[in-house]
Design an enzyme around this catalytic site. Structure first.
Site, PDB file in Angstrom:
ATOM      1  N   LYS A 111     -30.863   3.569 -34.091  1.00  0.00           N
ATOM      2  CA  LYS A 111     -30.623   3.281 -32.670  1.00  0.00           C
ATOM      3  C   LYS A 111     -31.311   4.291 -31.758  1.00  0.00           C
ATOM      4  CE  LYS A 111     -26.740   0.238 -32.883  1.00  0.00           C
ATOM      5  NZ  LYS A 111     -25.470  -0.205 -32.400  1.00  0.00           N
ATOM      6  N   LYS A 194     -31.205  -7.081 -39.897  1.00  0.00           N
ATOM      7  CA  LYS A 194     -29.824  -7.527 -39.700  1.00  0.00           C
ATOM      8  C   LYS A 194     -29.706  -8.383 -38.427  1.00  0.00           C
ATOM      9  CE  LYS A 194     -26.629  -4.850 -37.806  1.00  0.00           C
ATOM     10  NZ  LYS A 194     -25.297  -4.453 -37.352  1.00  0.00           N
ATOM     11  N   LYS A 197     -26.603  -7.943 -32.139  1.00  0.00           N
ATOM     12  CA  LYS A 197     -26.452  -8.278 -30.717  1.00  0.00           C
ATOM     13  C   LYS A 197     -27.613  -7.737 -29.903  1.00  0.00           C
ATOM     14  CE  LYS A 197     -21.532  -7.295 -30.748  1.00  0.00           C
ATOM     15  NZ  LYS A 197     -21.436  -5.915 -31.201  1.00  0.00           N
TER      16      LYS A 197
HETATM   17  N1  AQP Z   1     -25.460  -9.034 -39.328  1.00  0.00           N
HETATM   18  C1  AQP Z   1     -24.226  -8.758 -39.730  1.00  0.00           C
HETATM   19  N2  AQP Z   1     -23.743  -9.255 -40.889  1.00  0.00           N
HETATM   20  C2  AQP Z   1     -22.487  -8.997 -41.311  1.00  0.00           C
HETATM   21  N3  AQP Z   1     -21.606  -8.239 -40.584  1.00  0.00           N
HETATM   22  C3  AQP Z   1     -22.051  -7.725 -39.410  1.00  0.00           C
HETATM   23  N4  AQP Z   1     -21.456  -6.948 -38.469  1.00  0.00           N
HETATM   24  C4  AQP Z   1     -22.327  -6.707 -37.476  1.00  0.00           C
HETATM   25  N5  AQP Z   1     -23.494  -7.312 -37.715  1.00  0.00           N
HETATM   26  C5  AQP Z   1     -23.353  -7.957 -38.922  1.00  0.00           C
HETATM   27  C6  AQP Z   1     -20.073  -6.496 -38.561  1.00  0.00           C
HETATM   28  O1  AQP Z   1     -19.419  -6.880 -37.357  1.00  0.00           O
HETATM   29  C7  AQP Z   1     -18.449  -5.897 -37.025  1.00  0.00           C
HETATM   30  C8  AQP Z   1     -18.555  -5.494 -35.578  1.00  0.00           C
HETATM   31  O2  AQP Z   1     -19.792  -4.921 -35.298  1.00  0.00           O
HETATM   32  P1  AQP Z   1     -19.977  -4.144 -33.928  1.00  0.00           P
HETATM   33  O3  AQP Z   1     -19.899  -5.060 -32.799  1.00  0.00           O
HETATM   34  O4  AQP Z   1     -19.046  -3.006 -33.850  1.00  0.00           O
HETATM   35  O5  AQP Z   1     -21.347  -3.458 -33.978  1.00  0.00           O
HETATM   36  P2  AQP Z   1     -22.608  -3.609 -34.793  1.00  0.00           P
HETATM   37  O6  AQP Z   1     -22.384  -3.511 -36.260  1.00  0.00           O
HETATM   38  O7  AQP Z   1     -23.505  -2.572 -34.255  1.00  0.00           O
HETATM   39  O8  AQP Z   1     -23.036  -5.076 -34.416  1.00  0.00           O
HETATM   40  P3  AQP Z   1     -24.425  -5.514 -33.934  1.00  0.00           P
HETATM   41  O9  AQP Z   1     -24.415  -6.947 -33.678  1.00  0.00           O
HETATM   42  O10 AQP Z   1     -25.481  -5.012 -34.855  1.00  0.00           O
HETATM   43  O11 AQP Z   1     -24.562  -4.812 -32.527  1.00  0.00           O
HETATM   44  P4  AQP Z   1     -25.697  -3.886 -32.004  1.00  0.00           P
HETATM   45  O12 AQP Z   1     -26.914  -4.714 -31.987  1.00  0.00           O
HETATM   46  O13 AQP Z   1     -25.217  -3.491 -30.653  1.00  0.00           O
HETATM   47  O14 AQP Z   1     -25.798  -2.742 -32.962  1.00  0.00           O
HETATM   48  C9  AQP Z   1     -18.632  -4.739 -38.000  1.00  0.00           C
HETATM   49  O15 AQP Z   1     -17.647  -4.829 -39.011  1.00  0.00           O
HETATM   50  C10 AQP Z   1     -19.986  -4.977 -38.565  1.00  0.00           C
HETATM   51  O16 AQP Z   1     -20.103  -4.469 -39.890  1.00  0.00           O
END
Ligand code: AQP
Length: 333
Positions: A111, A194, A197
């Site tokens: 990040k 992955k 968001k």
């Molecule tokens: N691609 C994924 N596959 C499976 N599980 C996922 N999680 C996130 N992306 C995937 C799981 O969702 C939960 C919440 O995630 P989060 O919102 O706290 O943050 P994150 O993991 O950082 O999600 P994003 O979508 O990747 O957001 P950004 O882009 O902002 O970093 C967690 O249990 C995570 O494992």
């Protein structure tokens, strides 16, 4: 009864990865565990946020939890910033977390990217706040997607370091629960990345707010290769985009990847994608509709969060008091 804690950041809309990797598992676990589900709005501040959007996303994530099947009567649902003890314990734990441990966190490296010197302290300290989120409730199990495994290992290490330092057995070692067929859902545009968001392409993910047309368009445009679907998992694993779509299908259907291959082996992606569109719309449509209904009454969402924050706050205050006694922080009565 064992206790689970988990959370999601209110940054943009939740997507299929959040749903299949985490949220759907929470719904299944709520029957077996005392369950605490948080909207981790303090974590969202590690990247710049628009205040009005952050507020609206916080309610939307609460709506997604409930629409997906989390029962607010049985589970505690609240937003992190409403319980001040998360941030307070985070400071205490940061005094037990060696920099060497934090330096190993790959999510910070990803990040922060090339501009590491400009990254904010909160982004670096994020895993310590996550440890505090879990440990303030002495949670025994944490259901997350695979990407959070490293942060959870750090939470276990910090819990152990604290217990050893004060010669107590206060914090349990929280167990990761990485469950289901789709523990790491990949981008629809690139099977090696992955689903996230923060990906700038909306075509990379299926949002829980997408309607049937948007879902159909995104799946039809999803990157694939020219070969028909294989019949073995071994052959599938060499084809990341195909593997991802088959994994999504199996997870939505509640079957396995091999079962999906048994059905679609030798068929073209256009046939398979049509089936995937139908299944996705059937599974996600009712959640999206319920989210929309819940979002039309934000005051009711706030009442649910208020109730949750009161319950969570009572437990967090009790635990923090015990911790202060262990540490030797003067509690004025
Ligand atoms: N691609 C994924 N596959 C499976 N599980 C996922 N999680 C996130 N992306 C995937 C799981 O969702 C939960 C919440 O995630 P989060 O919102 O706290 O943050 P994150 O993991 O950082 O999600 P994003 O979508 O990747 O957001 P950004 O882009 O902002 O970093 C967690 O249990 C995570 O494992």
């Amino acid at each position: 009864m064992d206790r689970i804690f988990s959370g999601m950041q209110p940054t943009r809309q939740l997507h299929l990865g959040n749903y299949l990797g985490a949220l759907r598992n929470w719904v299944a676990l709520q029957d077996r565990f005392e369950s605490i589900f948080c909207i981790v709005d303090l974590h969202a501040l590690t990247l710049p946020q628009d205040p009005a959007v952050l507020l609206s996303n916080t309610r939307e994530v609460a709506a997604a939890y409930i629409a997906a099947g989390i029962d607010p009567e049985r589970c505690v649902i609240f937003n992190q910033s409403a319980v001040a003890q998360h941030a307070e314990l985070s400071w205490i734990l940061s005094c037990h977390a060696p920099l060497g441990w934090l330096n190993r966190m790959t999510q910070f490296k990803d990040k922060a990217g090339k501009h590491r010197e400009n990254a904010v302290l909160g982004l670096y300290a994020y895993p310590v706040l996550m440890a505090a989120d879990i440990l303030i409730y002495k949670a025994t199990h944490v259901p997350v997607g695979e990407d959070q495994k490293q942060h959870l290992e750090l939470a276990r290490d910090i819990a152990g370091a604290f217990n050893r330092h004060y010669a107590v057995d206060y914090f349990p070692q929280p167990e990761p629960q990485i469950l289901g067929e789709a523990t790491r859902v990949m981008s629809l545009r690139d099977g090696t990345k992955k689903m996230s968001k923060s990906d700038e392409s909306d075509y990379s993910r299926i949002n829980l707010t997408d309607d049937a047309d948007a879902i159909a368009q995104k799946i039809r445009k999803a990157k694939t290769d020219p070969e028909p679907l294989p019949d073995t998992l071994e052959a599938l694993e060499k084809r990341p985009e195909a593997d991802n779509l088959v994994t999504i299908y199996a997870a939505l259907e509640g079957s396995g990847r091999q079962q999906a291959l048994d059905r679609f082996a030798g068929q073209t992606f256009s046939t398979f994608k049509s089936a995937l569109v139908d299944l996705s719309v059937a599974r996600l449509g009712p959640i999206t509709a319920e989210m929309r209904r819940l979002m039309s009454d934000p005051a009711e969402i706030d009442r649910i969060l208020r109730r949750g924050a009161d319950k969570a706050g009572d437990m967090a205050a009790r635990h923090l008091g015990e911790l202060k006694d262990i540490i030797g922080l003067l509690r004025l009565r």
